[in-house]
Design an enzyme around this catalytic site. Structure first.
Site, PDB file in Angstrom:
ATOM      1  N   ALA A  63       1.604   4.912  -1.431  1.00 16.59           N
ATOM      2  CA  ALA A  63       1.949   6.116  -0.663  1.00 16.59           C
ATOM      3  C   ALA A  63       1.827   5.777   0.821  1.00 16.59           C
ATOM      4  O   ALA A  63       1.122   4.845   1.191  1.00 16.59           O
ATOM      5  CB  ALA A  63       0.994   7.236  -1.035  1.00 16.59           C
ATOM      6  N   GLY A 102       0.599   3.968  -5.256  1.00 15.64           N
ATOM      7  CA  GLY A 102       1.844   4.652  -5.585  1.00 15.64           C
ATOM      8  C   GLY A 102       2.957   3.680  -5.943  1.00 15.64           C
ATOM      9  O   GLY A 102       3.863   4.019  -6.707  1.00 15.64           O
ATOM     10  N   GLU A 105       2.500   2.934  -9.425  1.00 12.59           N
ATOM     11  CA  GLU A 105       2.828   4.156 -10.171  1.00 12.59           C
ATOM     12  C   GLU A 105       4.339   4.307 -10.329  1.00 12.59           C
ATOM     13  O   GLU A 105       4.828   4.705 -11.387  1.00 12.59           O
ATOM     14  CB  GLU A 105       2.223   5.379  -9.456  1.00 12.59           C
ATOM     15  CG  GLU A 105       0.696   5.391  -9.565  1.00 12.59           C
ATOM     16  CD  GLU A 105       0.053   6.520  -8.778  1.00 12.59           C
ATOM     17  OE1 GLU A 105       0.261   6.556  -7.544  1.00 12.59           O
ATOM     18  OE2 GLU A 105      -0.640   7.351  -9.379  1.00 12.59           O
ATOM     19  N   GLU A 125      -6.682   2.914  -4.649  1.00 13.68           N
ATOM     20  CA  GLU A 125      -6.942   4.251  -4.090  1.00 13.68           C
ATOM     21  C   GLU A 125      -8.421   4.550  -3.862  1.00 13.68           C
ATOM     22  O   GLU A 125      -8.782   5.175  -2.871  1.00 13.68           O
ATOM     23  CB  GLU A 125      -6.341   5.342  -4.997  1.00 13.68           C
ATOM     24  CG  GLU A 125      -4.829   5.485  -4.889  1.00 13.68           C
ATOM     25  CD  GLU A 125      -4.065   4.591  -5.847  1.00 13.68           C
ATOM     26  OE1 GLU A 125      -4.649   3.607  -6.352  1.00 13.68           O
ATOM     27  OE2 GLU A 125      -2.882   4.871  -6.088  1.00 13.68           O
TER      28      GLU A 125
HETATM   29  N1  3HC Z   1       0.962   3.378   4.301  1.00 16.73           N
HETATM   30  C1  3HC Z   1       1.221   3.346   5.621  1.00 16.73           C
HETATM   31  N2  3HC Z   1       1.106   2.237   6.360  1.00 16.73           N
HETATM   32  C2  3HC Z   1       0.704   1.134   5.734  1.00 16.73           C
HETATM   33  C3  3HC Z   1       0.406   1.100   4.368  1.00 16.73           C
HETATM   34  C4  3HC Z   1       0.552   2.292   3.631  1.00 16.73           C
HETATM   35  N3  3HC Z   1       0.326   2.357   2.317  1.00 16.73           N
HETATM   36  N4  3HC Z   1       0.015  -0.154   4.033  1.00 16.73           N
HETATM   37  C5  3HC Z   1       0.079  -0.876   5.162  1.00 16.73           C
HETATM   38  N5  3HC Z   1       0.485  -0.113   6.192  1.00 16.73           N
HETATM   39  C6  3HC Z   1       0.743  -0.536   7.571  1.00 16.73           C
HETATM   40  C7  3HC Z   1      -0.493  -1.079   8.248  1.00 16.73           C
HETATM   41  O1  3HC Z   1      -1.235  -0.035   8.847  1.00 16.73           O
HETATM   42  C8  3HC Z   1       0.104  -2.032   9.263  1.00 16.73           C
HETATM   43  O2  3HC Z   1       0.600  -1.232  10.315  1.00 16.73           O
HETATM   44  P1  3HC Z   1       0.598  -1.804  11.804  1.00 16.73           P
HETATM   45  O3  3HC Z   1       1.437  -3.030  11.782  1.00 16.73           O
HETATM   46  O4  3HC Z   1       1.124  -0.689  12.602  1.00 16.73           O
HETATM   47  O5  3HC Z   1      -0.842  -2.112  12.096  1.00 16.73           O
HETATM   48  C9  3HC Z   1       1.314  -2.595   8.540  1.00 16.73           C
HETATM   49  O6  3HC Z   1       1.618  -1.650   7.505  1.00 16.73           O
HETATM   50  C10 3HC Z   1       1.073  -3.941   7.910  1.00 16.73           C
HETATM   51  O7  3HC Z   1      -0.092  -3.863   7.105  1.00 16.73           O
HETATM   52  P2  3HC Z   1      -1.147  -5.058   7.034  1.00 16.73           P
HETATM   53  O8  3HC Z   1      -1.448  -5.542   8.397  1.00 16.73           O
HETATM   54  O9  3HC Z   1      -2.276  -4.589   6.199  1.00 16.73           O
HETATM   55  O10 3HC Z   1      -0.269  -6.156   6.291  1.00 16.73           O
HETATM   56  P3  3HC Z   1      -0.730  -7.236   5.241  1.00 16.73           P
HETATM   57  O11 3HC Z   1       0.459  -8.048   4.945  1.00 16.73           O
HETATM   58  O12 3HC Z   1      -1.973  -7.900   5.683  1.00 16.73           O
HETATM   59  O13 3HC Z   1      -1.111  -6.417   3.902  1.00 16.73           O
HETATM   60  C11 3HC Z   1      -0.847  -4.773   2.190  1.00 16.73           C
HETATM   61  C12 3HC Z   1      -0.139  -5.667   3.220  1.00 16.73           C
HETATM   62  C13 3HC Z   1      -1.517  -5.635   1.115  1.00 16.73           C
HETATM   63  C14 3HC Z   1       0.186  -3.898   1.557  1.00 16.73           C
HETATM   64  C15 3HC Z   1      -1.943  -3.958   2.907  1.00 16.73           C
HETATM   65  O14 3HC Z   1      -1.369  -3.335   4.029  1.00 16.73           O
HETATM   66  C16 3HC Z   1      -2.579  -2.884   2.098  1.00 16.73           C
HETATM   67  O15 3HC Z   1      -3.473  -3.163   1.331  1.00 16.73           O
HETATM   68  N6  3HC Z   1      -2.113  -1.630   2.251  1.00 16.73           N
HETATM   69  C17 3HC Z   1      -2.708  -0.494   1.641  1.00 16.73           C
HETATM   70  C18 3HC Z   1      -2.362  -0.419   0.178  1.00 16.73           C
HETATM   71  C19 3HC Z   1      -2.947   0.828  -0.426  1.00 16.73           C
HETATM   72  O16 3HC Z   1      -4.090   1.165  -0.231  1.00 16.73           O
HETATM   73  N7  3HC Z   1      -2.123   1.525  -1.218  1.00 16.73           N
HETATM   74  C20 3HC Z   1      -2.509   2.740  -1.831  1.00 16.73           C
HETATM   75  C21 3HC Z   1      -2.155   3.869  -0.954  1.00 16.73           C
HETATM   76  S1  3HC Z   1      -2.768   5.403  -1.555  1.00 16.73           S
HETATM   77  C22 3HC Z   1      -1.653   5.835  -2.737  1.00 16.73           C
HETATM   78  O17 3HC Z   1      -0.752   5.111  -3.020  1.00 16.73           O
HETATM   79  C23 3HC Z   1      -1.876   7.163  -3.343  1.00 16.73           C
HETATM   80  C24 3HC Z   1      -1.022   7.367  -4.511  1.00 16.73           C
HETATM   81  O18 3HC Z   1      -1.746   7.138  -5.681  1.00 16.73           O
HETATM   82  C25 3HC Z   1      -0.471   8.758  -4.559  1.00 16.73           C
END
Ligand code: 3HC
Ligand code: NAI
Length: 714
Positions: A63, A102, A105, A125
């Site tokens: 997400a 997500g 998912e 999450e």
């Molecule tokens: N949403 C919005 N922005 C995100 C994002 C996300 N899910 N994931 C990463 N970003 C952004 C970062 O803030 C960063 O932004 P910036 O360049 O402005 O600083 C940019 O994307 C690049 O991210 P990273 O520097 O972390 O890049 P990496 O290549 O090192 O890692 C990644 C990529 C493994 C995808 C890592 O970003 C990550 O772990 N992201 C979060 C994943 C996550 O937690 N997903 C679950 C979200 S909650 C959800 O999905 C709820 C659902 O169940 C409904």
């Protein structure tokens, strides 16, 4: 049609490509685009099957976290995924890079999953204070069983494609580099009845090309419930490890619901639980930490600056810190030359590094063959500074004494090649003064590692008056390669972290002087969520360190400063903390858990008696409030002094170096949550008893007057 999701049809196969750089987060636009594409596929008579994939370096990161905390815009992700699942023609998710949260998912809503061999799949999450909220807690147990789903969702760590295949989360590992090509090949096999084809219905006498291919819907599958005793065991384990965080326990409830409710009811229950967590302060703190961690390297002064190439690192001093720094440098792939003052010390440093490397092998962080190569080929220990002639960067980690450091820096300056960088790991000393004794002050900076340096993730990059931007950029790229998080700090007594530590430890000492016991202080703070209280920390660092710092400051001590006399007594009794088996706590051999000691309370009582203090009682709440207010107040002064670039950088320092509870987001985020007027009121209240220590920071007063918070300065 959305530009974030592209649709095209190639010879009967619809290609749905998500294109939302950098990480294909499921933003409002992507959700809209996906929904449109699925509808278009349903209506497209030329398309029998669809392949859903991500462009760029990964499938979908989850997400869009930046939308959390705002009012959610339809279409909502669970509805988009239901539309995918309910589609009457099959959809194949083709995964590369990562499929997280997500993103996974969405893949589980699709009817088949193919993943690249290097792909990682996970449900992170809980690390954001949430549970999967788009069907993940209901579909995952159906695909991989309750136990695997619990491991994936409550642990939050991703798995690789081979494990995903083994547990039934994906159908195939793609051999093609281009995962969309692999997805198309897989889709064609399904259409031809050759895929995991048992699910393809072929009418007798029909040709396979015209076969009606039925989607395989995860939501239609049943869940095998786990035994009552297994669930009880999970609850026990998660309660013990939660440390005040609630998300993994809520995840357990949601997964349990998948075994007792229908799929539709389970989705509703998941939604209900997800919404509760979405409104929690824990979620806000963890997401603040997520973004703070990523913002910290964004600095205007180095936005277009490339760091120097570093291949060979010199380390001077192989004690606690030097050995750890050498270890992390070896693990980061650098060649290392370590200098000690004599041969026995050099031998001891080498054996400490060997132990550290063995530990890395044990923890699965280092391959055994590589370990021997690192130590035999990449590491040189020596007592001669001329061995540093090839080093690109030399990090000094000798005793915390200005005269010794100056001598060492002059020797480094003479031995190092002209373009080498000279760095100090000093905890408190003036780096401008150190730089000034060399002929290259622009090539001097602080690289402040934390103990143990090969484990702790924080690195303060301390910028002196003449440090060049190229050096700052080098500090940040070094940190990245070492797997650490760098934070920019300016020069002052203690930089960001230790300056704050000194101040909030003083607040703790005042409470002890006035009647709290050190053990109550530690307990109140660990109950709040800190990894350790200040007195357990002192034992870990060594009481000699605090003693030396107090001695160093004695000439400048203001007459109104209150002195923790018992701390000097402990030092003079040779109680230096864990390393001597006794400090504030008593340590039995080999144990890091200390026992309380009434003798310490006697020393404290003696100090109070000498100062004419009648002890009073402190509630745990007051202890936490005073500790936090001291931290926040000094942090505001740090910002005012330009030592820290922005409030969120201070949060990162405390989260990664000082055991601040991540779910609270860091002290600046906590201050905003408490409300700055309330923080200021408390400080003014405490000042009624001690208006020397509790002087409110001008920046804090200013923000309150302007009705702003710290986040407005990020
Ligand atoms: N949403 C919005 N922005 C995100 C994002 C996300 N899910 N994931 C990463 N970003 C952004 C970062 O803030 C960063 O932004 P910036 O360049 O402005 O600083 C940019 O994307 C690049 O991210 P990273 O520097 O972390 O890049 P990496 O290549 O090192 O890692 C990644 C990529 C493994 C995808 C890592 O970003 C990550 O772990 N992201 C979060 C994943 C996550 O937690 N997903 C679950 C979200 S909650 C959800 O999905 C709820 C659902 O169940 C409904
Ligand atoms: P330590 O006492 O464990 O190690 C210092 C080492 O330097 C000793 O092994 C000593 O033999 C060596 N040494 C002294 N003079 C030398 C010289 N002229 N040439 C070569 N080697 C010499 O000290 P520690 O704890 O490793 O601290 C080192 C520095 O790191 C200090 O500046 C300290 O403030 C800082 N630091 C310490 C942290 C900690 O938790 N211990 C954390 C972060 C920084």
């Amino acid at each position: 049609m959305s530009t974030l999701v592209k649709y095209e049809c190639l010879q009967g196969v619809a290609l749905i490509a998500i294109n939302n750089p950098p990480v294909n987060a499921l933003s409002h636009g992507v959700r809209n685009g996906l929904l449109d594409s699925i509808r278009r596929f349903e209506d497209d008579e030329g398309a029998q099957i669809a392949v859903l994939y991500g462009t760029g370096r990964l499938f979908i990161s989850g997400a869009d976290i930046s939308e959390f905390g705002q009012s959610p815009q339809p279409p909502h992700l669970p509805d988009v995924i239901l539309q995918i699942e309910r589609c009457d023609k099959p959809i194949v998710a083709a995964i590369h890079g990562v499929a997280l949260g997500g993103g996974l998912e969405v893949a589980m809503g699709a009817h088949y999953r193919v993943a690249h061999g290097q792909a990682k799949l996970g449900m992170p999450e809980v690390k954001l204070g949430l549970i999967p909220g788009a069907g993940g807690t209901q579909r995952l147990p159906r695909l991989v069983g309750v136990d695997n789903a619990l491991k994936l969702i409550t642990g939050g760590n991703p798995i690789d494609a081979s494990d995903a295949l083994q547990m039934g989360l994906i159908d195939r590992i793609a051999t093609d580099e281009d995962v969309s090509v692999a997805g198309i090949a897989f889709a064609r096999e399904i259409v031809l009845g050759m895929g995991p084809g048992s699910r393809v219905t072929t009418q007798p006498g029909e040709r396979s090309q015209s076969t009606e291919v039925l989607p395989r819907r995860t939501g239609d599958m049943s869940v095998e419930p786990a035994s009552e005793s297994a669930m009880k065991e999970w609850r026990k384990t998660l309660t013990a490890s939660a440390r005040g965080e609630i998300a993994s326990l809520v995840a357990l409830d949601a997964i349990e619901a998948s075994t007792t409710l229908s799929f539709a009811q389970g989705l509703q229950e998941e939604r209900r639980l997800f919404s509760i967590l979405m409104d929690s302060p824990e979620r806000a703190g963890l997401i603040h930490a997520f973004f703070a961690e990523r913002k910290v390297a964004k600095l205007a002064e180095i936005s277009n600056v490339k760091g120097k190439d570093i291949a060979h690192i010199g380390v001077i001093g192989g004690g606690t810190m030097g050995a750890g720094i050498a270890t992390t440098a070896l693990l980061g792939g650098y060649t290392v030359t370590l200098i000690e003052k004599d041969t026995p010390a050099a031998t001891a440093a080498r054996s400490a590094i060997e132990n550290n490397l063995d530990g890395a092998v044990k923890r699965g962080k280092l391959d055994i063959a590589l370990r021997h190569q690192l130590e035999k080929i990449r590491l040189v220990t020596s007592t001669h500074y001329h061995s540093l002639a090839d080093a690109d960067l030399i990090i000094e980690a000798v005793f915390e004494d200005m005269d010794i450091k100056k001598q060492v820096f002059q020797a480094m300056d003479a031995a190092a090649k002209p373009d080498a960088i000279l760095a100090t790991n000093t905890s408190y000393l003036d780096i401008n003064e150190i730089a000034a004794c060399t002929n290259r002050p622009e090539s001097v900076l602080g690289l402040h590692f934390f103990s143990p340096a090969h484990v702790m993730k924080l690195l303060e990059v301390v910028v002196a008056d003449k440090t060049s931007p190229e050096l700052i950029a080098t500090g940040f790229s070094l940190a990245r390669r070492l797997g650490k998080i760098a934070v920019r700090a300016g020069v002052c007594d203690g930089f960001i972290g230790n300056r704050l530590l000194t101040h909030y430890r003083t607040a703790a000492d005042h409470m002890v002087l006035d009647g709290a016991s050190p053990y109550q202080v530690d307990k109140a703070l660990t109950d709040y969520g800190f990894a350790m209280g200040p007195y357990a920390v002192a034992d870990l660092a060594g009481l000699d360190i605090g003693y030396a710092a107090r001695q160093r400051r004695t000439p400048f001590r203001h007459p109104r400063e209150r002195h923790p006399g018992w701390a000097d007594d402990l030092y003079h009794e040779g109680r230096l903390g864990r390393k001597t088996g006794k400090g504030y706590y008593l340590y039995s051999a080999g144990s890091s858990r200390g026992a309380e000691d009434p003798h310490v309370e006697e020393l404290v009582a003696q100090t109070r008696h000498e100062a004419g203090i009648t002890p009073r009682a402190f509630s745990d709440e007051e202890i936490v409030t005073r500790y936090l207010c001291a931290m926040i107040n000094e942090a505001a002064r740090l910002l005012d002094d330009g030592i820290a670039t922005r409030p969120s950088d201070i949060d990162v320092v405390l989260l990664f170096g000082y055991g601040y509870p991540r779910r609270k987001g860091g002290p600046m985020h906590t201050a905003d949550q408490l409300g700055l007027p309330a923080v200021l009121r408390n400080i003014q209240l405490f000042a009624q008893d001690d208006d020397f220590f509790w002087q409110s920071a001008p920046l804090l007063e200013q923000l309150v007057a302007q009705d702003r918070n710290f986040n407005s300065l990020n």
